[in-house]
Design a protein around this motif. Structure first.
Motif, mmCIF file in Angstrom:
data_model
loop_
_atom_site.group_PDB
_atom_site.id
_atom_site.type_symbol
_atom_site.label_atom_id
_atom_site.label_comp_id
_atom_site.label_asym_id
_atom_site.label_seq_id
_atom_site.Cartn_x
_atom_site.Cartn_y
_atom_site.Cartn_z
ATOM 1 N N ALA A 279 0.532 -1.519 0.081
ATOM 2 C CA ALA A 279 -0.433 -0.244 0.418
ATOM 3 C C ALA A 279 0.791 1.162 -0.203
ATOM 4 N N ASP A 280 -0.054 2.429 -0.090
ATOM 5 C CA ASP A 280 0.573 3.820 -0.004
ATOM 6 C C ASP A 280 1.035 4.241 1.046
ATOM 7 N N LEU A 281 -0.021 3.607 1.760
ATOM 8 C CA LEU A 281 -0.290 4.293 2.855
ATOM 9 C C LEU A 281 -1.048 3.238 4.140
ATOM 10 N N VAL A 282 -0.318 3.047 5.137
ATOM 11 C CA VAL A 282 -1.603 2.108 6.507
ATOM 12 C C VAL A 282 -2.524 2.722 7.227
ATOM 13 N N LEU A 283 -3.356 2.271 7.137
ATOM 14 C CA LEU A 283 -4.072 3.127 8.671
ATOM 15 C C LEU A 283 -4.160 1.639 9.590
ATOM 16 N N ASP A 362 -4.942 12.626 3.027
ATOM 17 C CA ASP A 362 -5.095 12.851 1.613
ATOM 18 C C ASP A 362 -3.380 13.537 2.153
ATOM 19 N N ARG A 363 -3.385 13.597 3.674
ATOM 20 C CA ARG A 363 -1.975 14.840 4.121
ATOM 21 C C ARG A 363 -0.964 14.206 3.558
ATOM 22 N N GLU A 364 -0.817 12.440 4.122
ATOM 23 C CA GLU A 364 -0.072 11.482 4.541
ATOM 24 C C GLU A 364 0.208 10.662 2.803
ATOM 25 N N LEU A 365 -0.460 10.739 1.836
ATOM 26 C CA LEU A 365 -0.584 10.099 0.520
ATOM 27 C C LEU A 365 0.375 10.665 -0.014
ATOM 28 N N PRO A 366 1.211 10.424 -1.361
ATOM 29 C CA PRO A 366 2.343 10.969 -2.008
ATOM 30 C C PRO A 366 1.600 12.160 -2.800
ATOM 31 N N ASP A 367 2.612 13.588 -2.422
ATOM 32 C CA ASP A 367 2.565 14.736 -3.122
ATOM 33 C C ASP A 367 2.328 14.645 -4.518
ATOM 34 N N TRP A 368 0.704 15.405 -5.211
ATOM 35 C CA TRP A 368 0.508 15.664 -6.047
ATOM 36 C C TRP A 368 1.492 16.312 -6.506
ATOM 37 N N GLU A 369 1.642 16.333 -8.647
ATOM 38 C CA GLU A 369 2.777 17.089 -8.662
ATOM 39 C C GLU A 369 2.603 18.788 -10.170
ATOM 40 N N GLU A 370 2.893 18.633 -9.855
ATOM 41 C CA GLU A 370 2.993 20.108 -11.718
ATOM 42 C C GLU A 370 3.349 19.601 -12.407
#
Length: 434
Positions: A279-283, A362-370
Motif C-alpha cells: 500500500a501507499d499508506l497503512v491505517l 490526503d496529507r500522508e499520501l504522495p504529493d501531487w506534482e504539476e
C-alpha cells in the motif's frame, strides 16, 4: 455442539473471554470450563488431576468437544484423547481459529490459505502418528486420528502444490495493484486486530462514493463490507473507493490480527497481508476502549508485523472514542505516545471525526506534482488527452496547428506514464514524417 473450555496459565487467573468468543464464532455452545494455574505438564498440558476433572465434566455435560486455549503438542492431544469419554474431540485454539477461517473463506485464495494452514498444523501430528505406530501405540480417532503411513508424504506434496497456486494468484493481484497505480489510484490499507472496527471504518470512508462506477475496470472491488461484532468477519480483502476530493483512493480492509498466533498460521495468510505491504499508506486501527496495557501489547505486535516488509507510512487510528471519556482518551494517548505519536481519533460507528481522518489520509499520501507536456498532433493524441482527463487534474489544454499543450496535476506514477506516452507519440510522429 456442546464444548468445554480449558485453559492453563503459568500464574495468576486464567482469562477465558477471548477463547469463549472464538468458540461461539465457530458455532459451539460453551457448557463449562476448566482452568488451572501451574507450569505446563509435558504429557497433558494441565495436571493429571485437573485432566480427570475435565473428563468428568465432559461426561456430565455431554460435551462433544474440549477446546484448549493453549497450544497442544501432538502427544498431549493424544494423551488427553485417551482420558476423555469416547467421542469427545480435543482441539486447541489454533485448530479452532482454522475452523472459523474455513467457515468464513469465500474466495479461492482464502480457501487455499485455510487449507495450507491446516496442512502445516497437521504435519507434525502426522509425524507423531508415524512415531507412535512404530511403537505400536495406535492412537484413537479422537486423539490424533487413525494412522496412515502415506499421509505425511501426501501433506508435504499438497503444501507444495498450494504454495505454487497462491504464488500465481499473488502475481495476478500484484499486476492488478500496479494497473491501479498506473490509473492514478492511491492504495490505502486498513490493518489491526480483529474487532478493532476496520470494516465499519471502511464503510464510513467509502460512504460518499460507490465502487460500481469502476466495476468494469476493477471487477474484484466489493461494494459492501460486512460490519458485525464477530471475530473474523473479514477473511479475504474488501476494497472500496474512498471519498477524498481530487484523489482516486482505494481502501482495502484485510484479515484481522489475533494475539498469540503461531508462525505457521501467520505464514499461511501472509499473501493476504500483501495488500498491506504494497500500500501507499497503512491505517493501523486500534480499539481505544480496551485496557491500555492490552492496546500497548497489540501495537507492539502490529508494528513488528508491519515493519517487517512494509515501506509505506503508518497512521494509528484510535477507534471507538464514543466508548471512552475525554479524560480516559487523553490519558491513553499520552501512555501510547511512543508507539502512536500522532494518532487520529475516530468513532467509525458514530461517524465522529471521519472527515479529519480523510484529511490526514490526503496529507500522508504522495504529493501531487504539476506537469506541462507538449504532445505532437497524431492519430493517437486525443486518446492520451482523454486518458489525462480520467487520471489527472487537467488545468488547461491548448491546441495548436501541430501540437497540443496539456497542463495538469497528478501523482508521480501518472506523470511518469504520461511522459512515456508523450515520448511514444513523438516517436510515431517522427516515423510518419520520414
Amino acid at each position: 455442539m456442546n464444548t468445554i473450555i480449558a485453559k492453563r496459565v503459568d500464574s495468576g487467573t486464567a482469562d477465558t473471554s477471548e477463547i469463549r468468543d472464538l468458540a461461539r464464532a465457530a458455532g459451539y455452545t460453551v457448557v463449562g470450563e476448566v482452568t488451572q494455574s501451574r507450569r505446563a505438564d509435558p504429557a497433558l498440558q494441565i495436571g493429571e488431576g485437573k485432566a480427570e476433572e475435565l473428563a468428568a465434566l465432559a461426561a456430565e455435560t455431554d460435551a462433544t468437544t474440549v477446546v484448549f486455549d493453549n497450544r497442544l503438542g501432538p502427544y498431549q492431544t493424544y494423551n488427553l484423547g485417551q482420558l476423555l469419554p469416547d467421542g469427545v474431540e480435543v482441539i486447541d485454539r489454533f485448530t479452532l481459529i482454522l475452523e472459523i477461517f474455513g467457515q468464513r473463506a469465500q474466495t479461492r485464495k482464502a480457501q487455499l490459505q485455510v487449507e495450507l494452514a491446516e496442512l502445516r498444523y497437521e504435519l507434525p501430528r502426522a509425524e507423531a502418528k508415524t512415531s507412535l505406530a512404530k511403537r505400536e501405540e495406535h492412537p484413537g480417532f479422537m486423539g490424533l486420528g487413525e494412522y496412515d503411513e502415506s499421509r505425511e508424504r501426501d501433506i508435504k506434496a499438497q503444501i507444495s502444490r498450494i504454495k505454487d497456486e497462491l504464488e500465481r494468484i499473488e502475481q495476478t493481484e500484484q499486476q492488478r495493484r500496479e494497473r491501479r497505480r498506473d490509473s492514478g489510484f492511491d492504495l490505502v490499507a486498513l490493518a489491526g486486530y480483529t474487532n478493532a472496527g476496520k470494516s465499519t471504518l471502511l464503510r464510513q470512508l467509502a460512504t460518499d462514493l460507490e465502487v460500481e462506477e469502476n466495476e468494469e475496470l476493477h471487477p474484484d472491488l466489493d461494494p459492501t463490507a460486512e460490519s458485525q461484532d464477530k471475530l473474523f468477519t473479514t477473511l479475504g480483502t474488501t476494497t472500496r473507493r474512498a471519498a477524498i476530493d481530487r484523489r482516486d483512493v482505494l481502501v482495502t480492509d484485510t484479515v484481522g490480527f489475533i494475539s498469540d498466533l503461531p508462525h505457521w498460521l501467520v505464514e499461511s495468510f501472509k499473501s493476504t497481508l500483501d495488500s498491506v505491504y504494497r500500500a501507499d499508506l497503512v491505517l493501523l486501527v486500534v480499539d481505544v476502549s480496551e485496557p491500555v496495557d492490552e492496546i500497548h501489547e497489540k501495537l507492539v505486535t502490529s508494528h513488528d508485523t508491519l515493519y517487517e516488509r512494509n515501506e509505506a507510512p503508518i497512521v494509528t487510528v484510535l477507534n471507538k472514542i464514543d466508548q471512552v471519556s475525554d479524560e480516559e482518551l487523553t490519558d491513553k494517548r499520552e501512555a501510547l505516545s511512543s508507539l502512536a505519536p500522532n494518532p487520529v481519533t475516530v468513532s467509525a460507528k458514530e461517524g465522529l471525526n471521519v472527515d479529519g481522518l480523510l484529511e490526514r489520509i490526503d496529507r500522508e499520501l504522495p504529493d501531487w506534482e504539476e506537469e506541462r507536456l507538449m504532445l505532437p498532433m497524431t492519430d493517437d493524441t486525443m486518446s492520451v488527452v482523454s486518458w489525462l482527463h480520467d487520471n489527472a487534474s487537467v488545468d488547461d489544454v491548448t491546441y495548436g496547428d501541430e501540437d497540443v499543450i496539456v497542463s495538469f496535476e497528478a501523482r508521480p506514477a501518472v506523470i511518469s506514464q504520461a511522459r512515456s506516452r508523450a515520448s511514444e507519440l513523438r516517436t510515431a510522429a517522427a516515423e510518419s514524417a520520414s
